[in-house]
Design a protein around this motif. Structure first.
Motif, mmCIF file in Angstrom:
data_model
loop_
_atom_site.group_PDB
_atom_site.id
_atom_site.type_symbol
_atom_site.label_atom_id
_atom_site.label_comp_id
_atom_site.label_asym_id
_atom_site.label_seq_id
_atom_site.Cartn_x
_atom_site.Cartn_y
_atom_site.Cartn_z
ATOM 1 N N GLN A 261 3.819 29.455 34.046
ATOM 2 C CA GLN A 261 4.565 28.511 34.887
ATOM 3 C C GLN A 261 5.669 29.234 35.646
ATOM 4 O O GLN A 261 6.152 30.275 35.209
ATOM 5 C CB GLN A 261 5.178 27.431 34.012
ATOM 6 C CG GLN A 261 4.124 26.517 33.425
ATOM 7 C CD GLN A 261 4.736 25.614 32.381
ATOM 8 O OE1 GLN A 261 5.228 26.076 31.361
ATOM 9 N NE2 GLN A 261 4.717 24.333 32.646
ATOM 10 N N GLN A 262 6.054 28.636 36.765
ATOM 11 C CA GLN A 262 7.240 29.084 37.504
ATOM 12 C C GLN A 262 7.119 30.497 38.073
ATOM 13 O O GLN A 262 8.131 31.173 38.275
ATOM 14 C CB GLN A 262 8.497 28.993 36.610
ATOM 15 C CG GLN A 262 8.807 27.610 36.089
ATOM 16 C CD GLN A 262 9.442 26.712 37.163
ATOM 17 O OE1 GLN A 262 9.924 27.183 38.175
ATOM 18 N NE2 GLN A 262 9.424 25.411 36.921
ATOM 19 N N ARG B 76 11.733 25.032 30.778
ATOM 20 C CA ARG B 76 10.496 24.683 31.488
ATOM 21 C C ARG B 76 9.338 25.618 31.199
ATOM 22 O O ARG B 76 8.225 25.392 31.662
ATOM 23 C CB ARG B 76 10.768 24.670 32.994
ATOM 24 C CG ARG B 76 11.675 23.540 33.420
ATOM 25 C CD ARG B 76 12.264 23.809 34.800
ATOM 26 N NE ARG B 76 13.350 22.884 35.103
ATOM 27 C CZ ARG B 76 14.585 22.987 34.621
ATOM 28 N NH1 ARG B 76 14.900 23.968 33.797
ATOM 29 N NH2 ARG B 76 15.505 22.108 34.932
ATOM 30 N N THR B 77 9.589 26.700 30.481
ATOM 31 C CA THR B 77 8.526 27.701 30.287
ATOM 32 C C THR B 77 8.264 27.987 28.805
ATOM 33 O O THR B 77 7.744 29.044 28.456
ATOM 34 C CB THR B 77 8.902 29.015 31.017
ATOM 35 O OG1 THR B 77 10.241 29.359 30.689
ATOM 36 C CG2 THR B 77 8.780 28.863 32.518
ATOM 37 N N GLY C 46 1.614 29.013 26.440
ATOM 38 C CA GLY C 46 1.870 29.521 27.788
ATOM 39 C C GLY C 46 2.178 31.015 27.811
ATOM 40 O O GLY C 46 2.352 31.669 26.778
#
Ligand code: PEP
Ligand code: CO
Length: 455
Positions: A20-21, A271-272, A277
């Motif tokens: 992500q991101q 958020r990560t 992930g």
């Protein structure tokens, strides 16, 4: 889900997971060339400093030290200049003296500095007047102006970020080692705000007794305090841009382990932190002490999964949990997280970030935070940990050494209307140097009464 521990780790193994991101680069060859160059350049920090920090964080876990982690929400390349760095370092060192005085334990100083250049964004793109462009992701990735050229992810910025991180840490280290003498003695501090504070007598007592203690120490040792090697300083940033972090990750044969040498203490942003992930995969293989931001969306099973994956050996000092619930949610959310950690049987360092759960919008539409909410969340964090047989071992704050007006409140009673005067952040609102020092004084002051309660 495949258990993460079953697969072999290497610095690029995160590439097999959803990341992500991460920015999209138009020219993969140019990106690969930059990553190769970053992988050859010397590291910004070294493994023995990282190990020293881990030991200090282990002491904080045992209640024998307290972590002060602070700095900008996002550093900018433009702010990489001597005055700005010196002021930030100065406020952190001043706060640490005030906290040492109040909490009666050594303070571990960690800057959000020397590499805090990449930001997570809630949306991939930003639209203005019918034009949609990629979001600004921090100086490491692209530029803030709203043009297609500026918002293009530019791999060269990874090199510029590495260089500025190194310049910043080099200067900070020199200041710390060389004395920065006026820093320790409150007679040189800028204490104009104190006379506006309701607790001004208490603040003056704190300042007076720090001055007395330093005079006493210097009197009996015959040395200035900085010459006694009592001051150390570490760097941290959000480990967000995984190619950048990967490029600075090296195997250290003497330690027989991998380290991310771009900073002493990287953290995983809220958020990560997905268990399967890419960020968690990357962080599991590096030996640095790491932080994890904990928000209200996290549940017990998720947190236990993170603890098990990221610290299977329960290594002291390895994990710092930085909770950022906000005054509204901390009372309902934190006890569950404390229980979840207790059930895991593992040791962590608990740190309160009283900034990211307390962001609101001012009447004029500016992102702001109220000093009273920040203080209240820290107070609640101390209380809730104590009531649940746990311990708050540090604070994580966004601050600047400059005289900005981004958060309201504090001794000078900044209001919404004052925010326009010196609002400089392009990301989150920071405490200015007066508000930051006042926060440290209030934590110190209240710790006296907390100690009395727990006697
Ligand atoms: C930050 O620390 O600036 C940040 C984005 O925090 P969080 O991941 O907790 O939202
Ligand atoms: Co922030």
């Amino acid at each position: 889900m495949r258990s993460p521990e079953c697969t072999a780790w290497h610095p690029a193994s995160w590439q097999g997971r959803p990341a992500q991101q991460q920015p999209t680069y138009e020219d993969p060859a140019a990106l690969a060339q930059v990553v190769a160059e970053l992988s050859r350049l010397p590291p910004i920090v070294v493994s023995w400093e990282i190990e020293a920090l881990r030991e200090r964080l282990a002491a904080a876990q045992r209640g024998q030290a307290f972590l002060l982690q602070g700095g900008d929400c996002a550093e900018t390349f433009a702010d990489c200049e001597s005055d700005s760095i010196a002021k930030k370092l100065k406020i952190l060192l001043q706060m640490s003296l005030v906290l040492l005085h109040g909490l009666k334990k050594p303070i571990v100083r960690v800057g959000r500095m020397a590499g805090q250049y990449a930001k997570p964004r809630s949306a991939e793109t930003e639209s203005r007047d019918g034009v949609t462009l990629p979001s600004f992701r921090g100086d490491l990735v692209n530029r803030p102006e709203f043009t297609a050229a500026a918002r293009r992810a530019d791999p060269q910025l990874l090199l510029r970020g590495y260089e500025r991180a190194a310049l910043t840490l080099n200067f900070a280290r020199a200041l710390v080692d060389g004395g920065f003498a006026d820093l320790h003695h409150p007679e040189y501090w800028d204490l104009g705000f104190v006379k506006h504070a309701p607790l001004k007598d208490a603040y003056q007592r704190i300042v007076q007794s720090i001055g007395d203690a330093l005079d006493f120490f210097e009197g009996i040792s015959g040395r200035r305090v900085h010459e006694a090697s009592l001051v150390d300083f570490y760097a941290s940033h959000e480990g967000l841009h995984l190619l950048y972090e990967q490029a600075q990750t090296r195997f250290i044969p003497r330690q027989d382990r991998w380290y991310n040498l771009s900073t002493h203490m990287p953290w995983i942003g809220m958020r990560t932190a997905k268990l399967d992930g890419a960020h968690v995969e990357f962080f599991r293989g590096i030996s640095n002490p790491i932080g994890i931001k904990i928000g209200a969306a996290m549940d017990a099973a998720w947190l236990q999964g993170l603890i098990g994956t990221l610290n299977p050996q329960d290594q002291p000092g390895r994990l710092t949990l930085i909770h950022r619930f906000g005054v509204r949610d901390i009372e309902s959310a934190l006890p569950k997280m404390i229980d979840a950690v207790r059930q895991s049987g593992q040791t962590v360092l608990w740190v309160c970030d009283p900034m990211h759960g307390n962001t609101e919008t001012s009447t004029a539409g500016l992102k702001t935070r109220r000093f009273e909410n920040i203080l209240k969340e820290v107070d609640l964090a101390f209380r809730i940990h104590a009531e649940h047989g746990s311990r708050l071992g540090g604070v994580h704050v966004e601050l600047t050494g400059d005289d900005v007006t981004e958060c309201t409140g504090g001794a000078r009673g900044l209001t919404d209307a004052d925010l326009q005067r010196a609002y400089r952040s392009t990301v989150d609102p920071r405490l200015n140097h007066e508000q930051a020092l006042e926060l440290a004084m209030l934590i110190a002051e209240r710790s006296q009464s907390r100690r009395l309660v727990h006697l």
